[in-house]
Scaffold this motif. Structure first.
Motif, PDB file in Angstrom:
ATOM      1  N   ASP A 156       6.258   7.400   0.961  1.00 22.72           N
ATOM      2  CA  ASP A 156       6.030   8.405  -0.165  1.00 22.72           C
ATOM      3  C   ASP A 156       5.034   7.893  -1.099  1.00 22.72           C
ATOM      4  N   PRO A 157       3.557   8.347   0.040  1.00 14.06           N
ATOM      5  CA  PRO A 157       2.108   8.806   0.140  1.00 14.06           C
ATOM      6  C   PRO A 157       1.669   9.368  -0.785  1.00 14.06           C
ATOM      7  N   PHE A 158       0.830   9.228  -2.135  1.00 12.50           N
ATOM      8  CA  PHE A 158       0.419   9.863  -2.624  1.00 12.50           C
ATOM      9  C   PHE A 158      -1.073   9.461  -2.742  1.00 12.50           C
ATOM     10  N   PHE A 159      -2.201  10.505  -2.880  1.00 10.85           N
ATOM     11  CA  PHE A 159      -3.309   9.781  -3.300  1.00 10.85           C
ATOM     12  C   PHE A 159      -3.299  10.073  -5.248  1.00 10.85           C
ATOM     13  N   SER A 160      -4.796   9.114  -5.562  1.00  7.11           N
ATOM     14  CA  SER A 160      -4.903   9.367  -7.145  1.00  7.11           C
ATOM     15  C   SER A 160      -5.788  10.248  -6.989  1.00  7.11           C
ATOM     16  N   HIS A 161      -6.070  10.832  -8.829  1.00  9.32           N
ATOM     17  CA  HIS A 161      -6.491  12.175  -9.106  1.00  9.32           C
ATOM     18  C   HIS A 161      -7.661  11.584  -8.519  1.00  9.32           C
ATOM     19  N   ASP A 162      -8.090  10.557  -8.198  1.00 15.35           N
ATOM     20  CA  ASP A 162     -10.145  10.416  -8.204  1.00 15.35           C
ATOM     21  C   ASP A 162     -10.241  10.837  -6.266  1.00 15.35           C
ATOM     22  N   GLY A 163      -8.684  10.729  -5.575  1.00 16.69           N
ATOM     23  CA  GLY A 163      -9.130  10.718  -3.540  1.00 16.69           C
ATOM     24  C   GLY A 163      -9.097   9.137  -3.545  1.00 16.69           C
ATOM     25  N   GLN A 164      -9.491   7.919  -4.671  1.00 15.95           N
ATOM     26  CA  GLN A 164      -9.248   7.200  -3.534  1.00 15.95           C
ATOM     27  C   GLN A 164      -9.219   6.132  -3.546  1.00 15.95           C
ATOM     28  N   LYS A 165      -7.767   6.230  -3.876  1.00 16.81           N
ATOM     29  CA  LYS A 165      -7.024   5.348  -3.288  1.00 16.81           C
ATOM     30  C   LYS A 165      -5.524   5.874  -3.111  1.00 16.81           C
ATOM     31  N   ILE A 166      -4.735   5.303  -2.479  1.00 15.96           N
ATOM     32  CA  ILE A 166      -3.232   6.013  -2.298  1.00 15.96           C
ATOM     33  C   ILE A 166      -2.021   5.119  -2.996  1.00 15.96           C
ATOM     34  N   ARG A 167      -1.077   5.908  -3.246  1.00 16.03           N
ATOM     35  CA  ARG A 167       0.294   5.652  -4.187  1.00 16.03           C
ATOM     36  C   ARG A 167       0.916   5.740  -3.378  1.00 16.03           C
ATOM     37  N   LEU A 168       1.866   4.408  -2.771  1.00 13.67           N
ATOM     38  CA  LEU A 168       3.525   4.575  -2.129  1.00 13.67           C
ATOM     39  C   LEU A 168       4.148   3.120  -2.723  1.00 13.67           C
ATOM     40  N   GLU A 169       5.208   3.727  -2.378  1.00 13.31           N
ATOM     41  CA  GLU A 169       6.855   3.057  -2.297  1.00 13.31           C
ATOM     42  C   GLU A 169       6.212   1.594  -1.369  1.00 13.31           C
ATOM     43  N   ALA A 170       6.675   0.509  -1.082  1.00 12.06           N
ATOM     44  CA  ALA A 170       6.366  -0.102  -0.480  1.00 12.06           C
ATOM     45  C   ALA A 170       7.424  -0.986  -0.474  1.00 12.06           C
ATOM     46  N   LEU A 171       8.618  -1.244   0.408  1.00 12.75           N
ATOM     47  CA  LEU A 171       9.889  -2.285   0.357  1.00 12.75           C
ATOM     48  C   LEU A 171       9.476  -3.645   0.971  1.00 12.75           C
ATOM     49  N   ASN A 172       9.792  -3.934  -0.825  1.00 16.10           N
ATOM     50  CA  ASN A 172       9.768  -5.914   0.434  1.00 16.10           C
ATOM     51  C   ASN A 172      10.511  -6.166   0.673  1.00 16.10           C
ATOM     52  N   LYS A 173      10.643  -6.425   1.362  1.00 15.35           N
ATOM     53  CA  LYS A 173      11.107  -7.539   2.529  1.00 15.35           C
ATOM     54  C   LYS A 173      12.011  -8.448   2.462  1.00 15.35           C
ATOM     55  N   HIS A 174      11.692  -9.077   1.859  1.00 13.42           N
ATOM     56  CA  HIS A 174      12.685 -10.298   0.608  1.00 13.42           C
ATOM     57  C   HIS A 174      14.592  -9.635   0.582  1.00 13.42           C
ATOM     58  N   ASN A 175      14.023  -8.607  -0.916  1.00 13.06           N
ATOM     59  CA  ASN A 175      15.062  -8.225  -1.346  1.00 13.06           C
ATOM     60  C   ASN A 175      15.337  -7.056  -1.135  1.00 13.06           C
ATOM     61  N   GLY A 176      14.896  -6.312  -0.324  1.00 10.26           N
ATOM     62  CA  GLY A 176      15.129  -5.042  -0.418  1.00 10.26           C
ATOM     63  C   GLY A 176      14.859  -3.999  -1.594  1.00 10.26           C
ATOM     64  N   VAL A 177      13.931  -4.185  -2.692  1.00 11.22           N
ATOM     65  CA  VAL A 177      13.705  -3.146  -3.968  1.00 11.22           C
ATOM     66  C   VAL A 177      12.583  -2.498  -3.727  1.00 11.22           C
ATOM     67  N   GLY A 178      12.554  -1.193  -3.581  1.00 15.85           N
ATOM     68  CA  GLY A 178      10.921  -0.931  -3.413  1.00 15.85           C
ATOM     69  C   GLY A 178       9.906  -0.907  -4.607  1.00 15.85           C
ATOM     70  N   GLU A 179       8.976  -0.929  -4.102  1.00 11.72           N
ATOM     71  CA  GLU A 179       7.463  -0.970  -5.320  1.00 11.72           C
ATOM     72  C   GLU A 179       6.901  -0.406  -5.098  1.00 11.72           C
ATOM     73  N   ILE A 180       6.001  -0.321  -6.021  1.00  6.19           N
ATOM     74  CA  ILE A 180       4.633   0.631  -6.145  1.00  6.19           C
ATOM     75  C   ILE A 180       3.534  -0.069  -6.209  1.00  6.19           C
ATOM     76  N   LEU A 181       2.696  -0.250  -4.723  1.00  3.66           N
ATOM     77  CA  LEU A 181       1.042  -0.476  -4.873  1.00  3.66           C
ATOM     78  C   LEU A 181       0.458   0.549  -4.226  1.00  3.66           C
ATOM     79  N   GLU A 182      -1.042   0.333  -4.375  1.00  3.17           N
ATOM     80  CA  GLU A 182      -1.962   1.300  -3.906  1.00  3.17           C
ATOM     81  C   GLU A 182      -2.481   0.479  -2.597  1.00  3.17           C
ATOM     82  N   LEU A 183      -3.171   1.505  -2.068  1.00  3.24           N
ATOM     83  CA  LEU A 183      -4.357   1.416  -1.116  1.00  3.24           C
ATOM     84  C   LEU A 183      -5.561   1.969  -0.982  1.00  3.24           C
TER      85      LEU A 183
END
Length: 257
Positions: free
Chosen positions: A5-32
């Motif tokens: 689920d990648p989306f650009f930030s409004h300024d185009g400098q970041k990509i926000r996405l869902e990162a699946l936590n490998k320990h508990n299988g729960v999605g978290e949001i982070l930026e690239l």
């Protein structure tokens, strides 16, 4: 264990996405970082978060993340740091909306999304004259009944005055490609669209979500592989949801770092 689920930030400098936590299988949001792809620390954690749709209104950026595991939909106002402003959206009356996608058109705020239990084949639409609501269910709901294109697959795009919507193709497998639809009528009284194309890979499954900004495109894909830990992660995520319950709780349990 994967990004989706990648989306650009409004300024185009970041990509926000869902990162699946490998320990508990729960999605978290982070930026690239958009150039180096270096990840930040996850900043929406504690419950399952996905589809971090972002938009800008009156010069301020907002997130409309999928929070259907624990809440009716809400938006989060920038800056996305500890103590960020969490704004409930009125009018959803207990509905858990999947892959909520906001689009502003002719003075109305429209939120496209699926409902728990039918999101793979049915698309619903809600509208309001203000960002915070109250939102009303569109009289044509469900506006789409078709597993080839019902579930939202990214930001709605306007090109040369034409409006295009990406819908996930779930007819062969989960999110295995996108169907491109042109929205030909959108108002509080009417909704019509037509299929104009598709996007897919020949050597992988997907894309599942796509976003386009400032001449750049980001999309996700996956391949089917066997994992001994997949069942463990699914079970962990299910146990966490059961322990926490599913009561409507705006912003509840979210940890914004």
């Amino acid at each position: 264990s994967f990004y989706a689920d990648p989306f650009f930030s409004h300024d185009g400098q970041k990509i926000r996405l869902e990162a699946l936590n490998k320990h508990n299988g729960v999605g978290e949001i982070l930026e690239l970082d958009v150039d180096s792809l270096e990840p930040s620390e996850a900043y929406l954690t504690g419950w399952h978060y996905s589809y971090p749709f972002s938009f800008c209104e009156n010069g301020r950026e907002y997130l409309l993340p999928e929070v259907s595991s624990h809440s009716e939909p809400y938006v989060i106002a920038a800056p996305f740091t500890e103590g960020a402003e969490v704004i409930p959206l009125e009018g959803f009356d207990g509905r858990r909306v999947l892959d909520g996608t906001l689009f502003i058109h002719d003075g109305y705020h429209y939120i496209f999304g699926g409902l728990d239990g039918s999101a793979e084949s049915c698309l619903y639409l809600y509208y309001s004259q203000a960002l915070t609501g109250p939102y009303r269910a569109h009289p044509k709901n469900p506006i789409v009944i078709d597993p080839r294109l019902a579930r939202m697959g990214g930001r709605i795009q306007v090109v040369d005055g034409q409006i295009y919507r990406f819908g996930q193709n779930n007819s062969r497998g989960y999110g295995d490609g996108l169907t491109v639809c042109e929205i030909v009528s959108l108002s509080p009284d009417d909704y019509r669209e037509r299929i104009v194309g598709s996007v897919g890979f020949v050597d992988a499954c997907g894309p599942h979500t796509v976003d386009i900004s400032n001449g750049r495109m980001v999309m996700d894909f996956y391949t089917d592989t066997f994992s001994l830990f997949a069942g463990y992660r699914r079970l962990s995520a299910r146990i966490l949801r059961q322990l926490r319950g599913r009561k409507p709780n705006v912003g509840g349990g979210c940890r914004i770092l």
